[in-house]
Design a protein around this motif. Structure first.
Motif, PDB file in Angstrom:
ATOM      1  N   THR A  81      12.921   2.415  -2.206  1.00 38.97           N
ATOM      2  CA  THR A  81      11.548   2.495  -1.559  1.00 38.97           C
ATOM      3  C   THR A  81      10.311   2.717  -2.269  1.00 38.97           C
ATOM      4  OG1 THR A  81      12.231   4.806  -1.080  1.00 38.97           O
ATOM      5  CG2 THR A  81      12.772   3.257   0.714  1.00 38.97           C
ATOM      6  N   GLN A 138       3.214   9.230   0.120  1.00 39.43           N
ATOM      7  CA  GLN A 138       2.829   9.002  -1.282  1.00 39.43           C
ATOM      8  C   GLN A 138       1.515   8.997  -1.784  1.00 39.43           C
ATOM      9  OE1 GLN A 138       4.433   4.946  -1.057  1.00 39.43           O
ATOM     10  NE2 GLN A 138       6.528   5.646  -2.184  1.00 39.43           N
ATOM     11  N   SER A 139       0.704   8.804  -0.729  1.00 38.18           N
ATOM     12  CA  SER A 139      -0.682   9.049  -1.147  1.00 38.18           C
ATOM     13  C   SER A 139      -1.205  10.786  -1.143  1.00 38.18           C
ATOM     14  CB  SER A 139      -1.512   8.321   0.047  1.00 38.18           C
ATOM     15  OG  SER A 139      -1.640   7.267   0.291  1.00 38.18           O
ATOM     16  N   LYS A 188       0.807  -1.171   0.148  1.00 41.83           N
ATOM     17  CA  LYS A 188      -0.153   0.051  -0.007  1.00 41.83           C
ATOM     18  C   LYS A 188       0.756   1.202   0.014  1.00 41.83           C
ATOM     19  CE  LYS A 188      -3.915  -1.976   2.362  1.00 41.83           C
ATOM     20  NZ  LYS A 188      -4.829  -1.879   3.580  1.00 41.83           N
ATOM     21  N   LEU A 189       0.296   2.339  -0.487  1.00 44.11           N
ATOM     22  CA  LEU A 189       1.125   3.507  -0.519  1.00 44.11           C
ATOM     23  C   LEU A 189       1.357   3.985   0.783  1.00 44.11           C
ATOM     24  CD1 LEU A 189      -0.741   5.416  -3.547  1.00 44.11           C
ATOM     25  CD2 LEU A 189       1.309   4.391  -3.649  1.00 44.11           C
ATOM     26  N   THR A 190       2.489   4.569   1.100  1.00 42.23           N
ATOM     27  CA  THR A 190       2.660   5.047   2.283  1.00 42.23           C
ATOM     28  C   THR A 190       1.857   6.572   2.380  1.00 42.23           C
ATOM     29  OG1 THR A 190       4.415   6.782   1.601  1.00 42.23           O
ATOM     30  CG2 THR A 190       5.132   4.501   2.294  1.00 42.23           C
ATOM     31  N   THR A 191       1.741   7.115   3.543  1.00 43.63           N
ATOM     32  CA  THR A 191       0.956   8.257   3.721  1.00 43.63           C
ATOM     33  C   THR A 191       1.388   9.509   2.835  1.00 43.63           C
ATOM     34  OG1 THR A 191       0.375   7.529   6.043  1.00 43.63           O
ATOM     35  CG2 THR A 191       0.153  10.109   5.418  1.00 43.63           C
TER      36      THR A 191
END
Length: 324
Positions: free
Chosen positions: A276, A179-180, A174-177
């Motif tokens: 990453t 990245q979101s 899932k995308l990191t915060t």
């Protein structure tokens, strides 16, 4: 503290806040005028080498560079054929004919009703038929991985070799915060994205898989490459549909849909362990599942392999030369 002193402090604070806000507004106004001036040139640059063709499978944009052994160059997130050309210039042998494509939703390749990697692979085949090319080296970068794998599975007779450069091959995390937030904000606004690439490029590099530690070791040439890499992503609106489509299409890449162990072509997998953005387990999985594949890994270098470009170029050159 007396009432008079409090009143004076409040007035000074209000003046300071007013000055700061006014300065910010003036600065943003000046930058927006700059942005409007460069945006048209950015669009012209994005279209400069573009060729758009109709195939029996749909419309696709591509560009050709060089002469020699043909290579299908499949770009990553935020790219297009122009990113493909830039990375080909950096990593591929000079005696190649690079056919750099734009994937669905990028630049002038439209988003069809079924913008899947499977359909994208079929469109690659249609383009090669149009160009009269029977067999080709396939090089995929980052998000270019799934459609390259599909093409290699569906059309093994067309694939001379497969090279996966920090490329996605299985279900992503899932995308990191952060990245979101990036996807939800700067990828939705041309001006905001341009400002980020102009003034906080280091932070954008960090979000996109190149740690601060790797950045500290970058050479002048690598910093220039990073600058050009981000420069050609502008305006981001020309690539936004492709970026968001990929988030949907790549949400789950099941082994049932991607039986990569069926790939027969010689395969080279290149990845950095500290990437990453595209985790290293993609490379481990690809290498494990594709028979007789070769893994070239680096302890550090991030998503853009800084400090390893020459080694990668040499490895790909050797790989192509020994592919029969």
């Amino acid at each position: 503290m007396s009432t008079l002193n409090r009143s004076v402090i409040k007035k000074i604070a209000v003046i300071i806040i007013f000055v700061l806000i006014s300065t910010a507004v003036i600065f943003l106004g000046i930058q927006y005028k700059r942005f409007l001036k460069v945006k048209s040139s950015q669009i012209d640059r994005a279209n400069a080498k573009s060729v758009v063709v109709e195939t029996d499978q749909g419309t696709i944009e591509y560009a050709v560079s060089g002469k020699g052994d043909p290579v299908l160059m499949i770009h990553g997130a935020g790219g297009g054929y122009d990113q493909g050309l830039l990375l080909a210039e950096r990593f591929l042998p000079k005696d190649c004919m690079v056919i750099a494509v734009s994937r669905f939703g990028y630049l002038n390749t439209p988003l069809p009703e079924e913008p899947t990697p499977d359909h994208q692979a079929t469109l690659y085949r249609g383009l090669l038929d149009k160009l009269g090319i029977n067999e080709i080296h396939v090089v995929a970068v980052s998000d270019g991985g799934p459609s390259a794998l599909k093409f290699s599975i569906k059309y093994p007779e067309r694939v001379k070799s497969l090279t996966m450069i920090c490329a996605k091959s299985k279900t992503p995390p899932k995308l990191t915060t952060i990245q979101s937030i990036v996807f939800g904000t700067i990828f939705n606004n041309d001006f905001l994205f341009w400002m980020v690439t102009e003034y906080i490029q280091s932070d954008l590099l960090n979000v996109l898989g190149v740690s601060k530690e790797v950045q500290e070791k970058m050479t002048a040439d690598e910093m220039e490459m990073a600058r050009e890499f981000f420069e050609i992503m502008n305006p981001i609106s020309l690539r936004k549909k492709g970026i968001f489509n990929a988030n949907i299409q790549f949400k789950e890449l099941s082994p049932e849909d991607y039986p990569i162990w069926e790939i027969k072509a010689p395969t080279l997998v290149i990845h950095a362990e500290d990437d990453t953005l595209q985790p290293f387990y993609y490379a481990e999985y690809t290498h494990e599942k594709i028979p007789h594949s070769i893994l070239l890994s680096f302890k550090e270098g991030g998503h853009m392999f800084f400090s390893h470009h020459e080694k990668i170029s040499e490895a790909i050159n050797h790989f192509f030369s020994n592919t029969f």
